[in-house]
Design a protein around this motif. Structure first.
Motif, PDB file in Angstrom:
ATOM      1  N   PRO A 155      -9.032  23.523  -6.276  1.00 38.55           N
ATOM      2  CA  PRO A 155      -9.393  24.869  -5.830  1.00 38.55           C
ATOM      3  C   PRO A 155      -8.585  25.311  -4.612  1.00 38.55           C
ATOM      4  N   ASP A 156      -8.201  26.600  -4.589  1.00 38.58           N
ATOM      5  CA  ASP A 156      -7.300  27.084  -3.540  1.00 38.58           C
ATOM      6  C   ASP A 156      -7.975  27.263  -2.188  1.00 38.58           C
ATOM      7  N   THR A 157      -9.276  26.986  -2.127  1.00 37.58           N
ATOM      8  CA  THR A 157      -9.989  27.026  -0.852  1.00 37.58           C
ATOM      9  C   THR A 157      -9.905  25.703  -0.098  1.00 37.58           C
ATOM     10  N   GLY A 158      -9.237  24.716  -0.687  1.00 41.85           N
ATOM     11  CA  GLY A 158      -9.068  23.421  -0.039  1.00 41.85           C
ATOM     12  C   GLY A 158      -7.679  22.875  -0.289  1.00 41.85           C
ATOM     13  N   SER A 159      -7.493  21.611   0.016  1.00 39.31           N
ATOM     14  CA  SER A 159      -6.179  20.984  -0.056  1.00 39.31           C
ATOM     15  C   SER A 159      -5.841  20.508  -1.468  1.00 39.31           C
ATOM     16  N   VAL A 160      -4.568  20.157  -1.644  1.00 39.58           N
ATOM     17  CA  VAL A 160      -4.126  19.515  -2.872  1.00 39.58           C
ATOM     18  C   VAL A 160      -4.666  18.087  -2.919  1.00 39.58           C
ATOM     19  N   GLY A 161      -4.620  17.504  -4.106  1.00 42.16           N
ATOM     20  CA  GLY A 161      -4.870  16.078  -4.264  1.00 42.16           C
ATOM     21  C   GLY A 161      -3.567  15.363  -4.565  1.00 42.16           C
ATOM     22  N   GLY A 162      -3.643  14.054  -4.755  1.00 44.18           N
ATOM     23  CA  GLY A 162      -2.433  13.313  -5.083  1.00 44.18           C
ATOM     24  C   GLY A 162      -2.602  11.826  -4.851  1.00 44.18           C
ATOM     25  N   LYS A 163      -1.474  11.115  -4.823  1.00 39.63           N
ATOM     26  CA  LYS A 163      -1.474   9.668  -4.630  1.00 39.63           C
ATOM     27  C   LYS A 163      -0.353   9.288  -3.674  1.00 39.63           C
ATOM     28  N   VAL A 164      -0.603   8.257  -2.892  1.00 38.21           N
ATOM     29  CA  VAL A 164       0.418   7.729  -1.985  1.00 38.21           C
ATOM     30  C   VAL A 164       0.582   6.236  -2.192  1.00 38.21           C
ATOM     31  N   MET A 165       1.789   5.757  -1.932  1.00 33.00           N
ATOM     32  CA  MET A 165       2.086   4.326  -1.963  1.00 33.00           C
ATOM     33  C   MET A 165       2.117   3.799  -0.536  1.00 33.00           C
ATOM     34  N   ALA A 166       1.536   2.638  -0.317  1.00 35.79           N
ATOM     35  CA  ALA A 166       1.513   2.043   1.022  1.00 35.79           C
ATOM     36  C   ALA A 166       2.925   1.870   1.561  1.00 35.79           C
ATOM     37  N   ARG A 167       3.056   1.935   2.865  1.00 36.37           N
ATOM     38  CA  ARG A 167       4.370   1.836   3.507  1.00 36.37           C
ATOM     39  C   ARG A 167       4.876   0.397   3.557  1.00 36.37           C
ATOM     40  N   ARG A 168       4.021  -0.557   3.262  1.00 39.77           N
ATOM     41  CA  ARG A 168       4.436  -1.961   3.315  1.00 39.77           C
ATOM     42  C   ARG A 168       3.843  -2.730   2.147  1.00 39.77           C
ATOM     43  N   GLU A 169       4.510  -3.815   1.790  1.00 38.12           N
ATOM     44  CA  GLU A 169       3.972  -4.711   0.779  1.00 38.12           C
ATOM     45  C   GLU A 169       2.779  -5.475   1.344  1.00 38.12           C
ATOM     46  N   GLU A 170       1.902  -5.896   0.447  1.00 43.45           N
ATOM     47  CA  GLU A 170       0.873  -6.845   0.842  1.00 43.45           C
ATOM     48  C   GLU A 170       1.583  -8.133   1.246  1.00 43.45           C
ATOM     49  N   ALA A 171       1.034  -8.845   2.209  1.00 44.83           N
ATOM     50  CA  ALA A 171       1.748  -9.965   2.834  1.00 44.83           C
ATOM     51  C   ALA A 171       2.023 -11.117   1.878  1.00 44.83           C
ATOM     52  N   ALA A 172       1.043 -11.465   1.051  1.00 42.30           N
ATOM     53  CA  ALA A 172       1.191 -12.634   0.176  1.00 42.30           C
ATOM     54  C   ALA A 172       1.684 -12.233  -1.205  1.00 42.30           C
ATOM     55  N   TYR A 173       2.225 -13.217  -1.941  1.00 38.64           N
ATOM     56  CA  TYR A 173       2.664 -13.002  -3.310  1.00 38.64           C
ATOM     57  C   TYR A 173       1.685 -13.720  -4.230  1.00 38.64           C
ATOM     58  N   PRO A 174       0.687 -13.030  -4.743  1.00 39.45           N
ATOM     59  CA  PRO A 174      -0.346 -13.698  -5.535  1.00 39.45           C
ATOM     60  C   PRO A 174       0.009 -13.773  -7.015  1.00 39.45           C
ATOM     61  N   ALA A 175      -0.772 -14.535  -7.761  1.00 36.79           N
ATOM     62  CA  ALA A 175      -0.755 -14.454  -9.218  1.00 36.79           C
ATOM     63  C   ALA A 175      -1.542 -13.214  -9.635  1.00 36.79           C
ATOM     64  N   TRP A 176      -1.384 -12.805 -10.893  1.00 36.93           N
ATOM     65  CA  TRP A 176      -2.142 -11.634 -11.364  1.00 36.93           C
ATOM     66  C   TRP A 176      -3.623 -11.975 -11.492  1.00 36.93           C
ATOM     67  N   SER A 177      -3.909 -13.204 -11.903  1.00 34.87           N
ATOM     68  CA  SER A 177      -5.295 -13.625 -12.075  1.00 34.87           C
ATOM     69  C   SER A 177      -5.425 -15.115 -11.796  1.00 34.87           C
ATOM     70  N   THR A 178      -6.640 -15.554 -11.603  1.00 35.14           N
ATOM     71  CA  THR A 178      -6.884 -16.956 -11.266  1.00 35.14           C
ATOM     72  C   THR A 178      -7.013 -17.827 -12.502  1.00 35.14           C
ATOM     73  N   ASN A 179      -7.148 -17.206 -13.689  1.00 34.65           N
ATOM     74  CA  ASN A 179      -7.245 -17.956 -14.932  1.00 34.65           C
ATOM     75  C   ASN A 179      -6.751 -17.070 -16.070  1.00 34.65           C
ATOM     76  N   ALA A 180      -6.802 -17.580 -17.278  1.00 33.76           N
ATOM     77  CA  ALA A 180      -6.321 -16.841 -18.442  1.00 33.76           C
ATOM     78  C   ALA A 180      -7.456 -16.171 -19.205  1.00 33.76           C
ATOM     79  N   ASP A 181      -8.537 -15.835 -18.511  1.00 34.20           N
ATOM     80  CA  ASP A 181      -9.661 -15.168 -19.167  1.00 34.20           C
ATOM     81  C   ASP A 181      -9.198 -13.905 -19.889  1.00 34.20           C
TER      82      ASP A 181
END
Length: 334
Positions: A155-181
């Motif tokens: 609505p033009d009575t308020g702001s736009v919406g959208g998405k942003v990407m964080a300015r930095r990577e998360e510190a650790a490099y994890p696996a996608w999941s802890t098991n193959a469930d």
């Protein structure tokens, strides 16, 4: 005695009002202004944006004289305000009776602001209200990250919406999941509970719920890392889906479309290719989208690869045995 009594009442009434209300001298009473929103974000006009043009919708600020007895005089925008050359503000309230409102229409052009711009609005007998205006484009810094998607249909009575990407990577490099469930509802073909190829927020919530039930630490897997991520004062980050990350340059059947016809606004086209995320090249990142197909004994998930040559390769990696970076995103709303 009766006359004296009326005189006393009249004197007390004048004490409770301003001198001018009783016909005396002094400053007139001040009218009090309010404004509909304190911060207004607009989308810069981008006719070439994909998958659809961004029109640069004009948006409205409403100013109200909240006083019940005092008229606001000469209400106008401070003429010293400097906006991008092709952004305009139209409106001149003039006189506002008690409880009356007027509006200022802000129309963005093609140029973005580098930071929010203050718009002081005041009258000759009022306070000053100072909403801020920010014109956003891809790569703008806003609410914790780099803008890669804009929703100009709000609505033009308020702001736009959208998405942003964080300015930095998360510190650790994890696996996608802890098991193959088995992880139903978050692959590139799923439509429930998530549209897995495109809705990273739903994917993340679904994966986190699964591993919370197993009492696994969120720091042990990629979606959990983003759900626990706190940055720039925001704690609602999620792991982006494969189509939020990029397009299907290498014919991998991710469903994300091509550069000329992407499924949705994405980090590859709107940040990486425009030079706002050079540090991401070359690299591979987890997405929150699982793979609907898997070789025997494997449980892969989709990854996004950004190559030096400017390619957007979308591949399947083993989600338990691979430890790779994550870059979290968040949605902003009016």
């Amino acid at each position: 005695m009766f006359v004296r009594h009326l005189g006393l009442v009249s004197i007390l009434a004048c004490v409770s009002l301003s001198l001018s209300a009783c016909g005396g001298g002094g400053n007139p009473p001040e009218a009090v202004l309010s404004v509909s929103v304190s911060e207004l974000a607009l989308a810069a006009r981008q006719p070439a944006a994909l998958p659809s043009a961004i029109p640069g919708t004009p948006r409205v600020l409403t100013v109200t004289n909240t006083s019940t007895h005092v008229t606001a005089q000469n209400v106008a925008l401070d003429p010293a305000v400097v906006l991008p050359a092709d952004t305009t503000v139209v409106g001149d309230c003039g006189t506002l009776a008690p409880l009356e409102s007027c509006s200022f229409t802000v129309t963005p052009g093609a140029a973005a602001t580098t930071a929010p711009v203050a718009l002081p609005i005041r009258g000759s007998n009022t306070n000053t209200v100072t909403p801020t205006v920010q014109v956003l484009t891809y790569g703008s810094l806003h609410q914790g990250g780099y803008v890669f998607a804009l929703d100009d249909t709000t609505p033009d009575t308020g702001s736009v919406g959208g998405k942003v990407m964080a300015r930095r990577e998360e510190a650790a490099y994890p696996a996608w999941s802890t098991n193959a469930d088995a992880m139903a509802g978050v692959d590139e073909l799923s439509v429930a509970p998530c549209v897995g190829a495109s809705d990273g927020a739903c994917n993340t919530a679904t994966v986190v719920k699964h591993y919370e039930a197993l009492r696994d630490s969120p720091l042990a897997y990629a979606a959990g890392r983003c759900s626990a991520f706190i940055d720039e004062g925001y704690d609602d980050w999620y792991l982006p889906s494969v189509c939020e990350m990029g397009v299907d340059d290498n014919g991998s059947a991710s469903g994300c479309g091509s550069r000329a016809a992407p499924r949705q606004q994405n980090i590859f086209l709107n940040l990486v290719k425009k030079g706002y995320a050079d540090a991401m090249v070359p690299s591979v990142y987890w997405t929150s989208t699982a793979s609907s197909t898997a070789p025997a004994g494997q449980a892969p998930a989709w990854v996004q690869q950004y190559s030096i040559g400017g390619d957007s390769n979308q591949l399947r990696f083993d989600r338990v045995g691979s430890s790779i970076p994550v870059r979290c995103v968040r949605a902003f709303r009016p």
